[in-house]
Design an enzyme around this catalytic site. Structure first.
Site, PDB file in Angstrom:
ATOM      1  N   HIS A  55       0.843  -1.204   0.000  1.00  0.00           N
ATOM      2  CA  HIS A  55       0.000   0.000   0.000  1.00  0.00           C
ATOM      3  C   HIS A  55       0.871   1.244   0.000  1.00  0.00           C
ATOM      4  CE1 HIS A  55       0.733  -0.627   4.294  1.00  0.00           C
ATOM      5  NE2 HIS A  55       0.214   0.545   4.602  1.00  0.00           N
ATOM      6  N   HIS A  57       1.352   3.905   2.012  1.00  0.00           N
ATOM      7  CA  HIS A  57       1.859   4.666   3.171  1.00  0.00           C
ATOM      8  C   HIS A  57       3.382   4.811   3.119  1.00  0.00           C
ATOM      9  CE1 HIS A  57      -1.969   3.951   5.790  1.00  0.00           C
ATOM     10  NE2 HIS A  57      -2.050   5.048   5.056  1.00  0.00           N
ATOM     11  N   ASP A  59       5.712   4.603   5.158  1.00  0.00           N
ATOM     12  CA  ASP A  59       6.577   3.616   5.817  1.00  0.00           C
ATOM     13  C   ASP A  59       6.592   2.278   5.055  1.00  0.00           C
ATOM     14  OD1 ASP A  59       3.862   3.381   6.703  1.00  0.00           O
ATOM     15  OD2 ASP A  59       4.501   2.076   8.330  1.00  0.00           O
ATOM     16  N   HIS A  60       6.028   2.292   3.858  1.00  0.00           N
ATOM     17  CA  HIS A  60       6.080   1.101   2.995  1.00  0.00           C
ATOM     18  C   HIS A  60       6.673   1.393   1.616  1.00  0.00           C
ATOM     19  CE1 HIS A  60       3.648  -1.325   5.863  1.00  0.00           C
ATOM     20  NE2 HIS A  60       3.383  -0.096   6.282  1.00  0.00           N
ATOM     21  N   HIS A 113      -7.544  -0.846   5.685  1.00  0.00           N
ATOM     22  CA  HIS A 113      -6.482   0.020   6.208  1.00  0.00           C
ATOM     23  C   HIS A 113      -6.309   1.206   5.246  1.00  0.00           C
ATOM     24  CE1 HIS A 113      -2.737   1.102   8.229  1.00  0.00           C
ATOM     25  NE2 HIS A 113      -2.104   1.057   7.076  1.00  0.00           N
ATOM     26  N   ASP A 132      -0.150  -3.968   6.182  1.00  0.00           N
ATOM     27  CA  ASP A 132      -0.762  -3.479   7.423  1.00  0.00           C
ATOM     28  C   ASP A 132      -2.212  -3.928   7.536  1.00  0.00           C
ATOM     29  OD1 ASP A 132       1.630  -2.253   7.923  1.00  0.00           O
ATOM     30  OD2 ASP A 132       0.882  -0.195   7.746  1.00  0.00           O
ATOM     31  N   HIS A 170       4.809  -4.822  10.225  1.00  0.00           N
ATOM     32  CA  HIS A 170       5.326  -4.240  11.476  1.00  0.00           C
ATOM     33  C   HIS A 170       5.572  -5.297  12.546  1.00  0.00           C
ATOM     34  CE1 HIS A 170       4.560   0.121  10.653  1.00  0.00           C
ATOM     35  NE2 HIS A 170       3.643  -0.370   9.829  1.00  0.00           N
TER      36      HIS A 170
HETATM   37 FE    FE Z   1       2.710   0.707   8.148  1.00  0.00          FE
HETATM   38 ZN    ZN Z   2       0.021   1.521   6.601  1.00  0.00          ZN
END
Ligand code: FE
Ligand code: ZN
Length: 254
Positions: A55, A57, A59-60, A113, A132, A170
């Protein structure tokens, strides 16, 4: 053989390097940042063919552009998120099969999400990258979708083969276990799973992969259709999605 190597990124993210020693293809799933990926690839003397994103985001996808430039790697993501996945080259739809080396990878659209969240399921290897959406003993927060959508997505995950290895985005397992224990504390499988997680974390090891089988027994978010859990939550005979919404709300304020 397909090797999956977790790489710690940021504070509690994992990127996963996938390395098939038959086809020699190398990919990375959800690179939060480029530098830990580059140092691993250098050390192992590997190139990089593909960047897979579950996805959009930060942090990905944070490492996408730098890795793409350095290795000329192709970025793979969901067609519906092509406007917000940096550097995307190959867009995939729900239920299609994409080929990585000699492996068949089924794309499962699992919104909730985010609306464009997908899972990469390596069919023969029985490896799922769940981003996530499904965590060990947890699920992602609902940012863009609604509870019914997230529950439908989790139900899709529940239909994968039981021995599927789950690699999520995570390291939340310890905290998630504490939450599950609060509401499901006489669940023997959960207790066993928590002990395993404690052991791994005390040695600073990843708790991933988990297996779908273990999650089905211990992950409270996958048990919202089960009567014993409904009773524990004082929600006997209530609809699954209402139980799920309750559990998700409890977790949001845990
Ligand atoms: Fe994340
Ligand atoms: Zn995420």
């Amino acid at each position: 053989i397909m090797h999956v190597i977790p790489i710690s990124c940021l504070t509690d993210n994992y990127a996963y390097i996938i390395n098939d020693d038959v086809s020699k293809k190398v990919g990375v799933v959800d690179p939060s940042e480029a530098s830990p990926i580059i140092s691993y690839l250098k050390k192992q003397n590997l190139k990089l063919d593909y960047i897979l994103n579950t996805h959009h985001h930060y942090d990905h996808i944070g490492g996408n552009i730098e890795l793409k430039k350095l290795y000329n790697a192709k970025v793979i993501g969901f067609v519906g998120d092509k406007h917000r996945i940096p550097g995307i080259d190959i867009t995939l739809e729900d239920n299609v099969k994409w080929i990585f080396g000699k492996s068949s990878v089924k794309i499962l659209h699992i919104p909730g999400h985010t609306l464009g969240h997908i899972c990469f399921f390596f069919e023969n290897e029985k490896i799922a990258f769940t981003g996530d959406t499904l965590f060990s003993l947890g699920c992602g927060r609902i940012f863009e979708g609604d509870h019914q959508q997230m529950l439908t997505s989790l139900n899709k995950m529940k239909k994968l083969p039981k021995n599927t290895k789950i690699y999520c985005g995570h390291e939340y397992s310890y905290k998630n276990a504490e939450f599950c224990m609060k509401y499901d504390n006489d669940n023997i499988d959960l207790k066993k799973k928590f002990e395993k997680i404690k052991q791994l974390r005390s040695n600073n090891l990843p708790t991933l992969p988990t297996t779908l089988e273990e999650e089905l027994k211990s992950n409270i978010f996958l048990r919202c259709n089960q009567n014993d859990l409904k009773v524990k939550l004082n929600m006997k005979n209530q609809e699954d999605y209402k139980v799920f919404r309750k559990v998700r709300d409890l977790k949001d304020s845990f």
